[in-house]
Design an enzyme around this catalytic site. Structure first.
Site, PDB file in Angstrom:
ATOM      1  N   ARG A 170       0.819  -1.229   0.000  1.00 46.66           N
ATOM      2  CA  ARG A 170       0.000   0.000   0.000  1.00 46.66           C
ATOM      3  C   ARG A 170       0.851   1.277   0.000  1.00 46.66           C
ATOM      4  O   ARG A 170       0.486   2.279   0.622  1.00 46.66           O
ATOM      5  CB  ARG A 170      -0.956   0.054   1.208  1.00 46.66           C
ATOM      6  CG  ARG A 170      -1.925  -1.058   1.276  1.00 46.66           C
ATOM      7  CD  ARG A 170      -2.961  -1.032   0.150  1.00 46.66           C
ATOM      8  NE  ARG A 170      -3.710  -2.254   0.225  1.00 46.66           N
ATOM      9  CZ  ARG A 170      -3.312  -3.390  -0.353  1.00 46.66           C
ATOM     10  NH1 ARG A 170      -2.222  -3.431  -1.091  1.00 46.66           N
ATOM     11  NH2 ARG A 170      -4.013  -4.476  -0.244  1.00 46.66           N
ATOM     12  N   CYS A 219     -10.862   0.108   3.559  1.00 46.57           N
ATOM     13  CA  CYS A 219     -10.169  -0.251   4.788  1.00 46.57           C
ATOM     14  C   CYS A 219      -9.489   0.969   5.389  1.00 46.57           C
ATOM     15  O   CYS A 219      -8.814   1.734   4.685  1.00 46.57           O
ATOM     16  CB  CYS A 219      -9.139  -1.347   4.514  1.00 46.57           C
ATOM     17  SG  CYS A 219      -9.935  -2.943   4.246  1.00 46.57           S
TER      18      CYS A 219
HETATM   19  N1  EPU Z   1     -12.091 -10.526   9.688  1.00 49.43           N
HETATM   20  C1  EPU Z   1     -12.720 -10.623  10.903  1.00 49.43           C
HETATM   21  N2  EPU Z   1     -13.594  -9.640  11.268  1.00 49.43           N
HETATM   22  C2  EPU Z   1     -13.869  -8.567  10.489  1.00 49.43           C
HETATM   23  C3  EPU Z   1     -13.218  -8.465   9.228  1.00 49.43           C
HETATM   24  C4  EPU Z   1     -12.319  -9.453   8.858  1.00 49.43           C
HETATM   25  O1  EPU Z   1     -12.491 -11.570  11.651  1.00 49.43           O
HETATM   26  O2  EPU Z   1     -14.671  -7.728  10.875  1.00 49.43           O
HETATM   27  C5  EPU Z   1     -11.157 -11.582   9.271  1.00 49.43           C
HETATM   28  C6  EPU Z   1     -11.682 -12.357   8.063  1.00 49.43           C
HETATM   29  O3  EPU Z   1     -12.553 -13.385   8.444  1.00 49.43           O
HETATM   30  C7  EPU Z   1     -10.412 -12.869   7.424  1.00 49.43           C
HETATM   31  C8  EPU Z   1      -9.394 -11.787   7.749  1.00 49.43           C
HETATM   32  O4  EPU Z   1      -9.940 -11.014   8.836  1.00 49.43           O
HETATM   33  O5  EPU Z   1     -10.000 -14.058   8.055  1.00 49.43           O
HETATM   34  C9  EPU Z   1      -9.093 -10.882   6.542  1.00 49.43           C
HETATM   35  O6  EPU Z   1     -10.286 -10.239   6.122  1.00 49.43           O
HETATM   36  P1  EPU Z   1     -10.646 -10.016   4.564  1.00 49.43           P
HETATM   37  O7  EPU Z   1     -10.515 -11.306   3.829  1.00 49.43           O
HETATM   38  O8  EPU Z   1     -11.938  -9.287   4.524  1.00 49.43           O
HETATM   39  O9  EPU Z   1      -9.502  -9.119   3.999  1.00 49.43           O
HETATM   40  P2  EPU Z   1      -8.738  -7.889   4.627  1.00 49.43           P
HETATM   41  O10 EPU Z   1      -7.342  -8.326   4.879  1.00 49.43           O
HETATM   42  O11 EPU Z   1      -9.505  -7.296   5.762  1.00 49.43           O
HETATM   43  C10 EPU Z   1      -7.807  -6.944   2.371  1.00 49.43           C
HETATM   44  C11 EPU Z   1      -7.634  -5.514   1.895  1.00 49.43           C
HETATM   45  C12 EPU Z   1      -8.941  -5.020   1.305  1.00 49.43           C
HETATM   46  C13 EPU Z   1      -9.387  -5.938   0.182  1.00 49.43           C
HETATM   47  C14 EPU Z   1      -9.534  -7.361   0.767  1.00 49.43           C
HETATM   48  C15 EPU Z   1      -9.997  -8.399  -0.248  1.00 49.43           C
HETATM   49  C16 EPU Z   1      -6.056  -4.340   3.350  1.00 49.43           C
HETATM   50  C17 EPU Z   1      -5.910  -3.422   4.510  1.00 49.43           C
HETATM   51  N3  EPU Z   1      -7.285  -4.660   3.020  1.00 49.43           N
HETATM   52  O12 EPU Z   1      -8.763  -6.870   3.414  1.00 49.43           O
HETATM   53  O13 EPU Z   1      -8.702  -3.720   0.791  1.00 49.43           O
HETATM   54  O14 EPU Z   1     -10.601  -5.503  -0.348  1.00 49.43           O
HETATM   55  O15 EPU Z   1      -8.265  -7.769   1.310  1.00 49.43           O
HETATM   56  O16 EPU Z   1      -9.091  -8.540  -1.295  1.00 49.43           O
HETATM   57  O17 EPU Z   1      -5.054  -4.725   2.743  1.00 49.43           O
HETATM   58  C18 EPU Z   1      -8.845  -1.362   0.991  1.00 49.43           C
HETATM   59  O18 EPU Z   1      -7.680  -1.342   0.602  1.00 49.43           O
HETATM   60  O19 EPU Z   1      -9.484  -0.317   1.241  1.00 49.43           O
HETATM   61  C19 EPU Z   1      -9.468  -2.659   1.187  1.00 49.43           C
HETATM   62  C20 EPU Z   1     -10.683  -2.777   1.700  1.00 49.43           C
END
Ligand code: EPU
Length: 293
Positions: A170, A219
């Site tokens: 990022r 995010c």
């Molecule tokens: N999780 C929870 N509780 C929550 C949210 C997530 O337990 O409220 C857990 C999920 O179950 C999962 C893990 O956290 O095991 C990761 O969550 P998720 O798969 O939703 O992905 P993320 O790491 O939170 C990243 C990017 C997102 C992108 C998604 C999907 C970052 C900070 N975020 O999210 O990007 O959409 O992968 O590809 O790198 C953004 O950049 O604005 C953004 C939303």
């Protein structure tokens, strides 16, 4: 003489920035400049530098939170035909910095230019997506960047290879340069297969995230190494927590949604709360992914 001498036709004073962000929050920019081409962008940067005025580049406002007091400087908006152009010469795709990134992704897949469908559902401008190295579970923009044209504050313009741009999680290191246009290196392939993946990843994403219609900026925090910020905030019991009319999303804890009547301060208070609670519980300091002006 005013700092914007010669640029009057493209300069406006005290312009509310809430109209230009997904959050729909925040105060005015002291100046909003809309250069019509690279030459006017270069001139704007040079004149800001000479006048020692702080400046920022506004993309599509998808990852941006503007303070209630606004931004006391020059905001540069790359909008209009010269900036929003996309063109294709397989296996490459080219786009101006102001082009809509999701639209570019769709155009590529439809033409059988594959790769960017891994980044479906990321809102924003091409320039913003590059500067922030936007991405998600299936990759990031840097994986597909071939070259980027940068305009510098001394007015010079040059194309840079991806290796020169210091991409990381990022982030990029553009050293004060402003993205003017970019070329992506893709793979020629089957558009039907690309579209199938595009749809599948779209569904996967929006099963776990608030809808695009909710006022947020995606995010809020970067994922700390080996951890997910959303999970850490969730485990701190903060889903659904409100400050004023801002709320930590009950669907995904790394999103803060602004309901009608919310202020930027409400969102900032939730950011502080999430940071403090996660730090108390885990010793991990969450870093902002969201840009705050
Ligand atoms: N999780 C929870 N509780 C929550 C949210 C997530 O337990 O409220 C857990 C999920 O179950 C999962 C893990 O956290 O095991 C990761 O969550 P998720 O798969 O939703 O992905 P993320 O790491 O939170 C990243 C990017 C997102 C992108 C998604 C999907 C970052 C900070 N975020 O999210 O990007 O959409 O992968 O590809 O790198 C953004 O950049 O604005 C953004 C939303």
């Amino acid at each position: 003489m005013s700092w914007c001498s010669g640029l009057e036709a493209i300069c406006r004073r005290d312009v509310p920035l809430r109209d230009y962000t997904w959050y729909g929050l925040g105060g005015p920019a002291a100046w909003l400049v809309t250069p019509r081409d690279e030459g006017e962008l270069a001139q704007t940067l040079v004149q800001c530098t000479v006048a020692r005025l702080p400046w920022r580049v506004l993309g599509r406002g998808a990852n941006l939170l503007v303070r209630d007091a606004g931004f006391d400087g020059v905001v540069i908006r790359l909008s209009g035909p010269a900036w929003e152009r996309t063109w294709f010469d397989p296996p490459h795709a080219h786009a101006g910095a102001g082009a809509d990134f999701p639209k570019l992704v769709k155009q590529c897949v439809e033409r059988g230019l594959l790769g960017l469908e891994n980044l479906v559902g990321i809102p924003g401008s091409v320039g913003g997506a590059i500067r922030q190295n936007a991405g998600g579970r299936h990759g990031s923009v840097a994986d597909y960047v071939h070259t980027v044209r940068l305009v510098r504050s001394d007015g010079s313009v040059r194309a840079h290879s991806a290796a020169e741009l210091g991409f990381g999680y990022r982030r990029s290191q553009l050293d004060g340069g402003v993205v003017s246009a970019a070329t992506f290196a893709l793979q020629s392939g089957d558009s039907a297969a690309g579209l199938a993946r595009y749809r599948a990843l779209w569904n996967e994403k929006y099963a776990s995230q608030p809808p695009l219609s909710a006022k947020s900026a995606g995010c809020v925090f970067k994922n700390p190494p080996g951890r997910a910020a959303g999970r850490l905030i969730d485990e701190a019991g903060l889903k659904g927590r409100r400050c004023g009319a801002a709320e930590i999303s009950p669907k995904h804890a790394n999103f803060i949604v602004a309901h009608p009547g919310a202020t930027t301060q409400n969102v900032l208070d939730l950011i502080t709360l999430a940071r403090d609670r996660v730090f108390e519980r885990t010793g991990i300091r969450l870093e902002l992914e969201l840009e705050v002006w």
